[in-house]
Motif scaffolding. Structure first.
Motif, PDB file in Angstrom:
ATOM      1  N   PHE A 269       0.838  -1.196   0.000  1.00  0.00           N
ATOM      2  CA  PHE A 269       0.000   0.000   0.000  1.00  0.00           C
ATOM      3  C   PHE A 269       0.876   1.250   0.000  1.00  0.00           C
ATOM      4  CE2 PHE A 269      -3.351   2.573   2.441  1.00  0.00           C
ATOM      5  CZ  PHE A 269      -4.037   2.880   1.281  1.00  0.00           C
ATOM      6  N   VAL A 270       1.896   1.256   0.863  1.00  0.00           N
ATOM      7  CA  VAL A 270       2.807   2.393   0.950  1.00  0.00           C
ATOM      8  C   VAL A 270       3.551   2.588  -0.374  1.00  0.00           C
ATOM      9  CG1 VAL A 270       4.944   3.204   2.045  1.00  0.00           C
ATOM     10  CG2 VAL A 270       3.074   2.301   3.457  1.00  0.00           C
ATOM     11  N   ARG A 271       3.844   1.499  -1.044  1.00  0.00           N
ATOM     12  CA  ARG A 271       4.596   1.585  -2.298  1.00  0.00           C
ATOM     13  C   ARG A 271       3.846   2.424  -3.336  1.00  0.00           C
ATOM     14  NH1 ARG A 271       9.101  -0.790  -2.961  1.00  0.00           N
ATOM     15  NH2 ARG A 271      10.063  -0.779  -5.010  1.00  0.00           N
ATOM     16  N   THR A 272       2.541   2.375  -3.309  1.00  0.00           N
ATOM     17  CA  THR A 272       1.768   3.150  -4.282  1.00  0.00           C
ATOM     18  C   THR A 272       1.914   4.648  -4.069  1.00  0.00           C
ATOM     19  OG1 THR A 272      -0.310   3.183  -2.993  1.00  0.00           O
ATOM     20  CG2 THR A 272       0.079   1.273  -4.411  1.00  0.00           C
ATOM     21  N   PHE A 273       2.383   5.069  -2.886  1.00  0.00           N
ATOM     22  CA  PHE A 273       2.568   6.508  -2.631  1.00  0.00           C
ATOM     23  C   PHE A 273       3.662   7.088  -3.520  1.00  0.00           C
ATOM     24  CE2 PHE A 273       1.517   5.798   2.190  1.00  0.00           C
ATOM     25  CZ  PHE A 273       0.261   5.341   1.847  1.00  0.00           C
ATOM     26  N   GLY A 274       4.547   6.234  -4.024  1.00  0.00           N
ATOM     27  CA  GLY A 274       5.634   6.714  -4.862  1.00  0.00           C
ATOM     28  C   GLY A 274       5.207   7.087  -6.269  1.00  0.00           C
ATOM     29  N   ILE A 275       3.972   6.763  -6.628  1.00  0.00           N
ATOM     30  CA  ILE A 275       3.420   7.113  -7.940  1.00  0.00           C
ATOM     31  C   ILE A 275       2.568   8.370  -7.758  1.00  0.00           C
ATOM     32  CG2 ILE A 275       2.070   6.331  -9.913  1.00  0.00           C
ATOM     33  CD1 ILE A 275       4.561   4.636  -9.399  1.00  0.00           C
TER      34      ILE A 275
ATOM     35  N   LEU B 268      -5.238   9.248  -3.450  1.00  0.00           N
ATOM     36  CA  LEU B 268      -5.331   8.818  -2.054  1.00  0.00           C
ATOM     37  C   LEU B 268      -5.352  10.006  -1.102  1.00  0.00           C
ATOM     38  CD1 LEU B 268      -2.835   5.807  -2.081  1.00  0.00           C
ATOM     39  CD2 LEU B 268      -5.325   5.681  -1.873  1.00  0.00           C
ATOM     40  N   HIS B 269      -4.498  10.971  -1.368  1.00  0.00           N
ATOM     41  CA  HIS B 269      -4.448  12.146  -0.513  1.00  0.00           C
ATOM     42  C   HIS B 269      -5.733  12.960  -0.623  1.00  0.00           C
ATOM     43  CE1 HIS B 269      -3.100  16.229   0.784  1.00  0.00           C
ATOM     44  NE2 HIS B 269      -2.445  15.515   1.681  1.00  0.00           N
TER      45      HIS B 269
ATOM     46  N   PHE C 261       7.969   6.422 -10.664  1.00  0.00           N
ATOM     47  CA  PHE C 261       8.307   6.881  -9.315  1.00  0.00           C
ATOM     48  C   PHE C 261       8.823   8.319  -9.382  1.00  0.00           C
ATOM     49  CE2 PHE C 261       9.339   2.955  -6.456  1.00  0.00           C
ATOM     50  CZ  PHE C 261       7.993   2.816  -6.181  1.00  0.00           C
ATOM     51  N   ALA C 262       8.279   9.178  -8.527  1.00  0.00           N
ATOM     52  CA  ALA C 262       8.732  10.570  -8.471  1.00  0.00           C
ATOM     53  C   ALA C 262       8.229  11.203  -7.189  1.00  0.00           C
ATOM     54  CB  ALA C 262       8.221  11.356  -9.683  1.00  0.00           C
ATOM     55  N   PRO C 263       8.972  12.176  -6.655  1.00  0.00           N
ATOM     56  CA  PRO C 263       8.503  12.878  -5.452  1.00  0.00           C
ATOM     57  C   PRO C 263       7.228  13.665  -5.739  1.00  0.00           C
ATOM     58  CG  PRO C 263      10.855  13.243  -5.830  1.00  0.00           C
ATOM     59  CD  PRO C 263      10.313  12.620  -7.074  1.00  0.00           C
ATOM     60  N   SER C 264       6.375  13.774  -4.720  1.00  0.00           N
ATOM     61  CA  SER C 264       5.183  14.600  -4.818  1.00  0.00           C
ATOM     62  C   SER C 264       4.787  15.033  -3.419  1.00  0.00           C
ATOM     63  CB  SER C 264       4.020  13.841  -5.477  1.00  0.00           C
ATOM     64  OG  SER C 264       3.534  12.812  -4.636  1.00  0.00           O
ATOM     65  N   GLU C 265       4.129  16.156  -3.333  1.00  0.00           N
ATOM     66  CA  GLU C 265       3.672  16.638  -2.029  1.00  0.00           C
ATOM     67  C   GLU C 265       2.694  15.658  -1.399  1.00  0.00           C
ATOM     68  OE1 GLU C 265       1.394  20.563  -0.146  1.00  0.00           O
ATOM     69  OE2 GLU C 265       2.296  20.657  -2.148  1.00  0.00           O
ATOM     70  N   ALA C 266       1.813  15.096  -2.223  1.00  0.00           N
ATOM     71  CA  ALA C 266       0.834  14.135  -1.706  1.00  0.00           C
ATOM     72  C   ALA C 266       1.535  12.889  -1.181  1.00  0.00           C
ATOM     73  CB  ALA C 266      -0.160  13.758  -2.801  1.00  0.00           C
ATOM     74  N   GLY C 267       2.529  12.403  -1.925  1.00  0.00           N
ATOM     75  CA  GLY C 267       3.264  11.223  -1.483  1.00  0.00           C
ATOM     76  C   GLY C 267       3.964  11.441  -0.158  1.00  0.00           C
TER      77      GLY C 267
ATOM     78  N   ALA D 205      11.672   8.336  -4.027  1.00  0.00           N
ATOM     79  CA  ALA D 205      10.385   8.875  -4.485  1.00  0.00           C
ATOM     80  C   ALA D 205       9.641   9.582  -3.360  1.00  0.00           C
ATOM     81  CB  ALA D 205       9.526   7.763  -5.069  1.00  0.00           C
ATOM     82  N   LEU D 206       9.765   9.062  -2.139  1.00  0.00           N
ATOM     83  CA  LEU D 206       9.068   9.659  -1.000  1.00  0.00           C
ATOM     84  C   LEU D 206       9.934  10.693  -0.283  1.00  0.00           C
ATOM     85  CD1 LEU D 206       7.348   6.486   0.504  1.00  0.00           C
ATOM     86  CD2 LEU D 206       6.362   8.212  -1.021  1.00  0.00           C
ATOM     87  N   GLU D 207      11.151  10.880  -0.767  1.00  0.00           N
ATOM     88  CA  GLU D 207      12.099  11.822  -0.163  1.00  0.00           C
ATOM     89  C   GLU D 207      12.329  11.505   1.311  1.00  0.00           C
ATOM     90  OE1 GLU D 207      11.846  15.797  -2.829  1.00  0.00           O
ATOM     91  OE2 GLU D 207      10.156  15.551  -1.437  1.00  0.00           O
ATOM     92  N   VAL D 208      12.571  10.237   1.563  1.00  0.00           N
ATOM     93  CA  VAL D 208      12.823   9.745   2.918  1.00  0.00           C
ATOM     94  C   VAL D 208      14.315   9.443   3.056  1.00  0.00           C
ATOM     95  CG1 VAL D 208      12.365   7.880   4.564  1.00  0.00           C
ATOM     96  CG2 VAL D 208      10.523   8.752   3.105  1.00  0.00           C
ATOM     97  N   ARG D 209      14.918   9.950   4.090  1.00  0.00           N
ATOM     98  CA  ARG D 209      16.339   9.680   4.317  1.00  0.00           C
ATOM     99  C   ARG D 209      16.556   8.218   4.672  1.00  0.00           C
ATOM    100  NH1 ARG D 209      18.860  14.545   8.062  1.00  0.00           N
ATOM    101  NH2 ARG D 209      18.622  16.253   6.553  1.00  0.00           N
ATOM    102  N   CYS D 210      17.654   7.689   4.205  1.00  0.00           N
ATOM    103  CA  CYS D 210      18.044   6.343   4.598  1.00  0.00           C
ATOM    104  C   CYS D 210      18.387   6.365   6.094  1.00  0.00           C
ATOM    105  CB  CYS D 210      19.244   5.871   3.790  1.00  0.00           C
ATOM    106  SG  CYS D 210      19.741   4.171   4.146  1.00  0.00           S
TER     107      CYS D 210
END
Length: 241
Positions: A32-38, A45-46, A167-173, A212-217
């Motif tokens: 489910f979380v993976r779909t946030f990257g699209i 969803l948002h 996959f790409a960053p987005s404000e909604a993601g 895609a989610l701009e999350v730091r490792c």
């Protein structure tokens, strides 16, 4: 075992409902979380507002629907009701057949990935074939084009290609990830790990999705702790199986 379980994907149903239900739930959540990257999916969803205000309720409803379809069968009364509901929910502008195919692929592939990586045993060939049979049946029930190829590995390959393109960053993601990492994934993890969310949750993402989610490792010690805790859990489950 549910008596209405469809024989064609019985092995898959047994895996996710009986053999490794907890791992399957975590894997489904990661799907489910993976779909946030699209971005196109994240935007939809948002836009509903539910994922940011009540992420656990939204994910619980999705998981319950999938497990009912797997356990009772697509042709059961409950299965037909859920399929009809899925058709209505996704019959809206911006939801293309390709996006729907991707969502279904995530829901099928990601639980098996998590089991392979963190379960007390790997998914068997029979279970993988049964998962593909279920995936094919649900895709057909929703009126979608047939999945690519004739095996689950082909679906996985198509997923990777789709993600590399979309996959790409987005404000909604980013907003969806913020809600999910604090209120959703933490609830799916063993107690000691849940206390460290969202860093632990980020450790469960691969690098393309983190980008895609701009999350730091997360720091190496956190990643090592997550790996160790899941490995110990798998060993304990293996000993009790």
């Amino acid at each position: 075992m549910t008596t209405g379980m469809h024989g064609a994907y019985r092995a898959y149903a047994r895996l996710v409902l009986e053999t490794m239900p907890e791992e399957s739930r975590v894997g489904l959540t990661l799907g489910f979380v993976r779909t946030f990257g699209i971005p196109d999916i994240a935007r939809v969803l948002h836009g509903t507002g539910r994922m940011t205000t009540e992420p656990r309720g939204r994910a619980k409803a999705t998981g319950a629907a999938m497990f009912t379809l797997i356990g009772q069968g697509l042709d059961s009364a409950g299965g037909r009701r859920i399929v009809d509901g899925l058709r209505r929910v996704h019959d809206r502008p911006g939801i293309t057949p390709e996006l729907m195919q991707y969502v279904l692929a995530c829901f099928t592939v990601c639980p098996l990935r998590f089991i392979d990586g963190h379960g007390y045993r790997a998914v068997t060939g029979e279970e993988r074939d049964a998962a593909y049979t279920f995936h094919l049946g649900l895709s057909d029930a929703l009126g979608l084009p047939d999945p690519p190829g004739g095996h689950l590995v082909d679906v996985e390959s198509w997923m990777r290609g789709f993600e590399s393109r979309c996959f790409a960053p987005s404000e909604a993601g980013r907003a969806l990830w913020e809600a999910a990492s604090r209120g959703l994934l933490a609830a799916r993890l063993p107690g000691p790990l849940a206390a460290l969310a969202p860093a632990v949750a980020a450790s469960l993402l691969d690098q393309p999705l983190r980008t895609a989610l701009e999350v730091r490792c997360p720091p190496a010690p956190v990643r090592a702790l997550v790996t160790y805790a899941l490995r110990i859990r798998a060993r304990s489950r293996r000993g009790g199986s």
